[in-house]
Design an enzyme around this catalytic site. Structure first.
Site, mmCIF file in Angstrom:
data_model
loop_
_atom_site.group_PDB
_atom_site.id
_atom_site.type_symbol
_atom_site.label_atom_id
_atom_site.label_comp_id
_atom_site.label_asym_id
_atom_site.label_seq_id
_atom_site.Cartn_x
_atom_site.Cartn_y
_atom_site.Cartn_z
ATOM 1 N N HIS A 1 3.944 3.689 4.669
ATOM 2 C CA HIS A 1 3.540 3.800 6.112
ATOM 3 C C HIS A 1 4.005 4.964 6.825
ATOM 4 O O HIS A 1 4.903 5.599 6.623
ATOM 5 C CB HIS A 1 4.383 2.615 6.824
ATOM 6 C CG HIS A 1 4.360 2.657 8.483
ATOM 7 N ND1 HIS A 1 3.433 1.986 9.227
ATOM 8 C CD2 HIS A 1 4.991 3.416 9.411
ATOM 9 C CE1 HIS A 1 3.516 2.204 10.288
ATOM 10 N NE2 HIS A 1 4.484 2.988 10.443
ATOM 11 N N ASN B 1 0.881 -1.023 0.136
ATOM 12 C CA ASN B 1 -0.140 0.003 -0.076
ATOM 13 C C ASN B 1 0.930 1.169 -0.008
ATOM 14 O O ASN B 1 0.544 2.215 0.542
ATOM 15 C CB ASN B 1 -0.916 -0.137 1.108
ATOM 16 C CG ASN B 1 -0.307 -0.027 2.501
ATOM 17 O OD1 ASN B 1 0.762 -0.122 2.505
ATOM 18 N ND2 ASN B 1 -1.103 -0.209 3.713
#
Length: 390
Positions: free
Chosen positions: A357, A354
């Site tokens: 972080h 994704n």
């Protein structure tokens, strides 16, 4: 052709105007050489003085007048502010590869009052304004770089000499207003952004720039298995508790389909209690492997603390409400649920892959910054090992 080290120094003005992301995107995607280290500096007057003396060179293809402008710019704009003596920020990026100095310099570009357009970094982000009487009214180089491998060596060794005293995670470089209480937060640009040279890392930094926060630390980091296990330890505990019900439902469906039986609710819960922890550990192993290149089960115990094979960029942002501002731009963990314009919606693929972080609290930011150790001086180590200087 042998490998070379080359550097690009992003100037205080480029950092202040949030041009950092665009510059990094071009350097990584267009140069064909690898970013191997990065470090923030707040140069002292001593470093600036020594560096300025090395700027003008007969080996530089730029005309001498431009070199002198750069030298004068370094003296006036890189060192501490004259009145407050507050240190200014610069970002040092270190690249490695065949013909690295020439390739990087080609992307950065040379100055000419006759150039137009945005082919090079200096075309786009630099400025040279000369009037009809040939007087320079404004000059901003955007990025500083060496013209030859020999000069890259000399200048990199100089910056390496000062990299402990003048570099690292910077302190007291940002002035805040009355009552403003700054926070710091950690951002990791994850390994999926470095599978091939692309503008993604720089583009994400550009997204983060709209928070108005300040970069005070940067590191090219290869997370060890031990670091990944410690870093994601809270996720491990969350997984153990969160997946039981989901695993129970999936296990029940699979067994009923395969064995043609009906599994009661009590036995379904037992399946979750039994299989949930196993599934959680498997998912945790996948996270550690994604971040470090190896899972705990695959890694030789003697190599748990060695740098991993996967690369990320660690950044420390500072400013008021830094944690919330960064996470707002980042978006939720699941990219499919992230809003348009967020980093994870634009660059993420799934819950694990994704893009980035970010710390979820000031307390976790401190914990994560300790684990990643953004202040570790890999810049100096890389320079001195490459040139064989102890």
């Amino acid at each position: 052709m042998s490998e070379e080290l080359a550097y690009a120094i992003i100037t205080p003005y480029s950092l202040h105007k949030s041009r950092t992301g665009g510059i990094i995107a071009r350097l990584i995607s267009r140069s064909g050489v690898e970013l191997v280290a990065a470090r923030m500096f707040a140069p002292s007057a001593e470093l600036v003085s020594e560096y300025a003396q090395q700027v003008v060179s007969p080996d530089d293809p730029q005309e001498k007048r431009i070199q002198e402008l750069i030298r004068d710019y370094v003296v006036r704009n890189i060192g501490p502010e004259p009145k407050s003596q507050r240190r200014r920020r610069v970002m040092m990026l270190l690249f490695k590869g065949e013909d690295a100095v020439r390739k990087l310099r080609a992307v950065i570009g040379n100055f000419s009052p006759h150039r137009r357009g945005g082919e090079t970094i200096r075309d786009t982000y630099g400025d040279l304004i000369i009037d009809e009487n040939d007087n320079v009214h404004y000059f901003e180089p955007a990025v500083l770089a060496a013209p030859t491998p020999a000069e890259a060596r000399t200048k990199l060794l100089l910056w390496a000499k000062y990299s402990d005293t003048d570099g690292g995670v910077l302190e007291n470089v940002i002035q805040y207003g009355p009552g403003e209480v700054p926070e710091r937060t950690l951002v990791l640009l994850k390994p999926d952004n470095f599978k091939f040279p692309s503008g993604r890392p720089g583009n994400m930094i550009d997204f983060f720039s709209r928070t108005g926060l300040f970069i005070v630390g940067i590191k090219v980091h290869r997370m060890s298995v031990a670091q990944a296990m410690e870093f994601y330890a809270p996720v491990r505990e969350t997984l153990r508790n969160a997946v039981k019900e989901r695993v129970a439902v999936r296990a029940k469906a699979a067994l009923e389909r395969e064995l043609d039986i009906k599994i009661p609710e009590v036995e379904q819960r037992q399946l979750g209690e039994m299989l949930g922890p196993l599934y959680a550990e498997s998912q945790f192993d996948n996270i550690v492997r994604f971040m470090s290149g190896s899972s705990p089960r695959e890694c030789d115990p003697s190599k748990l603390t060695e740098p991993g094979t996967e690369k990320c960029i660690a950044l420390i942002y500072e400013g008021v409400n830094a944690v919330a501002k960064i996470r707002s731009v980042l978006g939720p963990t699941d990219p499919s649920k992230a809003p348009p314009g967020s980093i994870r919606r634009e660059f993420g693929a799934n819950i694990m892959v994704n893009a980035a972080h970010a710390s979820d609290s000031p307390e976790n930011a401190r914990r994560e910054m300790r684990i990643v150790d953004v202040g570790e001086n890999l810049f100096r180590r890389t320079v001195e090992e490459f040139y064989g200087v102890a």
